[in-house]
Design a protein around this motif. Structure first.
Motif, PDB file in Angstrom:
ATOM      1  N   ILE A   1     -36.537 -81.731   1.876  1.00 47.90           N
ATOM      2  CA  ILE A   1     -35.616 -80.891   1.100  1.00 47.90           C
ATOM      3  C   ILE A   1     -35.114 -79.734   1.948  1.00 47.90           C
ATOM      4  O   ILE A   1     -33.904 -79.448   1.999  1.00 47.90           O
ATOM      5  CB  ILE A   1     -36.328 -80.376  -0.168  1.00 47.90           C
ATOM      6  CG1 ILE A   1     -36.706 -81.556  -1.079  1.00 47.90           C
ATOM      7  CG2 ILE A   1     -35.447 -79.383  -0.910  1.00 47.90           C
ATOM      8  CD1 ILE A   1     -37.491 -81.138  -2.308  1.00 47.90           C
ATOM      9  N   PHE A   2     -36.048 -79.055   2.630  1.00 40.09           N
ATOM     10  CA  PHE A   2     -35.634 -77.931   3.474  1.00 40.09           C
ATOM     11  C   PHE A   2     -34.780 -78.413   4.644  1.00 40.09           C
ATOM     12  O   PHE A   2     -33.801 -77.758   5.008  1.00 40.09           O
ATOM     13  CB  PHE A   2     -36.867 -77.194   3.983  1.00 40.09           C
ATOM     14  CG  PHE A   2     -37.439 -76.225   2.995  1.00 40.09           C
ATOM     15  CD1 PHE A   2     -36.899 -74.958   2.846  1.00 40.09           C
ATOM     16  CD2 PHE A   2     -38.509 -76.585   2.202  1.00 40.09           C
ATOM     17  CE1 PHE A   2     -37.416 -74.067   1.931  1.00 40.09           C
ATOM     18  CE2 PHE A   2     -39.043 -75.700   1.283  1.00 40.09           C
ATOM     19  CZ  PHE A   2     -38.498 -74.436   1.146  1.00 40.09           C
ATOM     20  N   VAL A   3     -35.169 -79.534   5.213  1.00 40.75           N
ATOM     21  CA  VAL A   3     -34.383 -80.066   6.334  1.00 40.75           C
ATOM     22  C   VAL A   3     -32.960 -80.367   5.880  1.00 40.75           C
ATOM     23  O   VAL A   3     -31.979 -80.038   6.564  1.00 40.75           O
ATOM     24  CB  VAL A   3     -35.070 -81.318   6.908  1.00 40.75           C
ATOM     25  CG1 VAL A   3     -34.129 -82.036   7.888  1.00 40.75           C
ATOM     26  CG2 VAL A   3     -36.357 -80.949   7.618  1.00 40.75           C
ATOM     27  N   ASP A   4     -32.827 -80.986   4.710  1.00 37.10           N
ATOM     28  CA  ASP A   4     -31.498 -81.325   4.213  1.00 37.10           C
ATOM     29  C   ASP A   4     -30.691 -80.066   3.903  1.00 37.10           C
ATOM     30  O   ASP A   4     -29.495 -79.986   4.224  1.00 37.10           O
ATOM     31  CB  ASP A   4     -31.638 -82.189   2.955  1.00 37.10           C
ATOM     32  CG  ASP A   4     -30.295 -82.637   2.416  1.00 37.10           C
ATOM     33  OD1 ASP A   4     -29.627 -83.433   3.090  1.00 37.10           O
ATOM     34  OD2 ASP A   4     -29.918 -82.175   1.325  1.00 37.10           O
ATOM     35  N   VAL A   5     -31.328 -79.078   3.292  1.00 38.54           N
ATOM     36  CA  VAL A   5     -30.612 -77.843   2.951  1.00 38.54           C
ATOM     37  C   VAL A   5     -30.197 -77.091   4.210  1.00 38.54           C
ATOM     38  O   VAL A   5     -29.055 -76.604   4.323  1.00 38.54           O
ATOM     39  CB  VAL A   5     -31.492 -76.956   2.043  1.00 38.54           C
ATOM     40  CG1 VAL A   5     -30.886 -75.563   1.900  1.00 38.54           C
ATOM     41  CG2 VAL A   5     -31.654 -77.595   0.684  1.00 38.54           C
ATOM     42  N   ILE A   6     -31.098 -76.993   5.180  1.00 40.03           N
ATOM     43  CA  ILE A   6     -30.756 -76.291   6.435  1.00 40.03           C
ATOM     44  C   ILE A   6     -29.632 -77.017   7.156  1.00 40.03           C
ATOM     45  O   ILE A   6     -28.721 -76.393   7.720  1.00 40.03           O
ATOM     46  CB  ILE A   6     -32.009 -76.170   7.315  1.00 40.03           C
ATOM     47  CG1 ILE A   6     -33.043 -75.261   6.634  1.00 40.03           C
ATOM     48  CG2 ILE A   6     -31.665 -75.623   8.686  1.00 40.03           C
ATOM     49  CD1 ILE A   6     -34.392 -75.232   7.330  1.00 40.03           C
TER      50      ILE A   6
END
Length: 576
Positions: free
Chosen positions: A362-367
């Motif tokens: 999730i964080f990877v996708d958002v970043i």
């Protein structure tokens, strides 16, 4: 005895002689008749002949005496006659009343019997009332059971309420045929259900472990739910309370909402797990269960654990959805949220529910999305600046600024040649802003995506420079053409290598090789985090001098390694 019998026989003979037709009714049973007959039996014949005359004289004398008596005492006779008549009438009336009384005696008898029966019942009721009066205190205790139980429930004294309910149940089993007792038992049962609802409702409030243990203990004693039903009710109630806490968080600020959600979910969910495992402990350790022989499925021992696991999985998924939604809405500091989320997941490893690996994508996708959005804004800004840019009067101010230096001593300062061309300088500043924002939280999983995104942006910049050339080339003078060539050379030999160096500043090749388990040579061969300069400069290759193209190929193979190291947050995200 014989003499008396002889006398009676003689009297009968005399009576037959005197009264051949039978003795008159008025003389029968008269004792004077017997005496007179006895006297006649003693008389001689001569006396008998004179007896009739004597009797007539005596009768005449008596009549005269009677007349004289009546004349001298006529008043008395009149009074006597009147009294006799009055007495006779009274006797007649008395006889009529007696006849009436005799006719009413059966009804009176029946009423007397009814009175005796009613009096017996009244006597029995009086006896029961006396007993009731003597047992008044005990009866009041029984009659006040519903009120007493209601008060106990209202004041939270559930222990006493359970004892009262048990007593009422035993009373109903032994005396359930009595209407009052049946009514009391029904009232207590209704209050029992009220207490059950109240106990379940208390599980929807903020409770500590001792209070939870106490409430679930009461529910177990009430035996209203089976073991699995009780587990389900507990999880539903605590889930409702957790959801109410989460819904109370203000949603105006996405970052504050997310930080508060992380804090409340971490604290309260951990408390609920601790409470559940304390209230519903596992019956046997996993090792003993593994060594035990296989048994048919009973649907009891395993359903509770599966239910808890499904509920916990559902809550983690709900948190991940909230995390993804708030991150997409936009937060100011991703690294702060990432640190709290990683601490959240790490803390749950103590209960066997470490879900950090689920948050990393999730964080990877958002970043990645935020970086791509920043680069898209840079592309739009570059296009606007290029539309306003002109090559007229462009003097080479930094003609000799490009010089060869030791790769290990290169800094991350942008090339000064970019100052000659404002669109390229603005493009470089935009890249630096996006990379600096990324560097605070740079997952290693995004290294290739970042390189490809910047590569596409540089390729688009080259295409737009080519479009600028096609639009303005007919009006180019000699100095303007030279300025355009310097623009292309600055893009190809200053900006592209500098962006490559910045990429390696954020994603160190040494860190990537350690993480991927490959060498630097393999990393370069696979073009991981390396810009494909030939593809980027393909739109401008016919505008660059041949010697410059050769020099670009040499520089592409001698790109220095970066000095910067990835942040701790990026390493954590990459490991996730």
């Amino acid at each position: 005895m014989e003499f008396s019998d002889k006398m009676d026989l003689e009297n009968e003979r005399v009576l037959k002689l005197i009264f051949p037709d039978g003795v008159p009714e008025n003389l029968r049973g008269n004792p004077e008749l017997d005496n007179y007959l006895s006297k006649l039996g003693t008389c001689k014949v001569e006396q008998l002949k004179k007896e009739q005359t004597r009797l007539a004289d005596e009768a005449r004398s008596i009549l005269e005496q009677t007349q004289d008596l009546a004349i001298s005492n006529y008043k008395t006779f009149i009074t006597t006659a009147e009294n006799s008549r009055s007495i006779f009438s009274e006797f007649l009336r008395t006889e009529e009343q007696l006849a009436t009384l005799v006719g009413q005696l059966p009804a009176l008898s029946e009423r007397c019997e009814g009175f005796l029966k009613d009096s017996a019942e009244l006597s029995e009721q009086r006896r029961l009332n006396s007993i009731t009066l003597q047992k008044n205190a005990q009866l009041l205790e029984v009659l006040e059971l519903p009120q007493l139980m209601e008060r106990c429930i209202r004041e939270g004294r559930y222990e006493e309420a359970l004892e009262l309910a048990a007593y009422a149940t035993r009373l109903g089993q032994h005396q359930g045929h009595i209407p009052v007792v049946k009514s009391i038992v029904r009232s207590v049962e209704a209050l029992w259900h009220t207490m059950l609802v109240q106990l379940v409702a208390q599980l929807r409030t903020d409770l500590q472990l001792p209070k939870c243990l106490q409430i679930v203990g009461y529910l177990r004693r009430m035996q209203a739910f089976g073991d699995n039903e009780l587990r389900l009710k507990f999880l539903q109630a605590r889930d409702a309370w957790l959801n109410s806490c989460l819904e109370a968080i203000p949603k105006s600020d996405a970052q504050q909402h997310l930080i508060k959600t992380i804090e409340i979910t971490r604290i309260n969910l951990f408390n609920i797990i601790t409470q559940y495992r304390a209230i519903f402990p596992e019956d046997e350790p996993a090792s003993k269960v593994a060594q035990a022989p296989l048994k048919p499925l009973q649907g009891v021992s395993c359903n509770g654990d599966r239910l808890f696991q499904a509920w916990l999985h559902n809550k983690i998924n709900a948190f991940l959805e909230t995390l993804q939604r708030d991150l997409q809405l936009g937060v100011g500091s991703v690294e702060t949220v990432l640190g709290q989320c990683m601490y959240f997941g790490l803390s749950f490893s103590r209960v066997g529910a470490d879900f950090r690996a689920l948050m990393a994508p999730i964080f990877v996708d958002v970043i990645r999305r935020r970086f791509e959005a920043s680069v898209d804004e840079v592309n739009v800004q570059f296009e606007r600046e290029l539309d306003r840019f002109t090559l007229i009067n462009k003097v080479a101010l930094h003609l000799h600024s490009r010089k060869q230096v030791d790769p290990d001593q290169e800094s991350f300062a942008p090339p000064e040649t970019l100052l000659d061309f404002y669109p390229l300088a603005a493009l470089c500043n935009g890249y630096l802003g996006a990379l600096n924002e990324l560097r605070l939280c740079a997952p290693l999983a995004l290294a290739t995506d970042v390189a490809r995104c910047l590569e596409r942006s540089l390729h688009l910049a080259a295409q737009r420079v080519l479009a600028f050339y096609r639009q303005e080339q007919q009006a180019f003078a000699g100095s303007e053409r030279e300025a355009f060539i310097r623009l292309c050379s600055c893009l190809a030999y200053d900006l592209v290598p500098y962006v490559q160096r910045c990429i390696h500043g954020v994603f160190s090749p040494q860190a990537l090789t350690v993480h991927l388990g490959i060498s630097l040579l393999q990393l370069e061969q696979q073009q991981l985090t390396y810009l494909q300069q030939a593809r980027i400069l393909e739109p401008l290759k016919h505008l660059l001098p041949t010697k410059v193209l050769v020099q670009s190929q040499v520089q592409a193979s001698e790109v220095p390694s970066a000095e910067a190291k990835p942040s701790a947050a990026s390493a954590v995200a990459a490991e996730g």
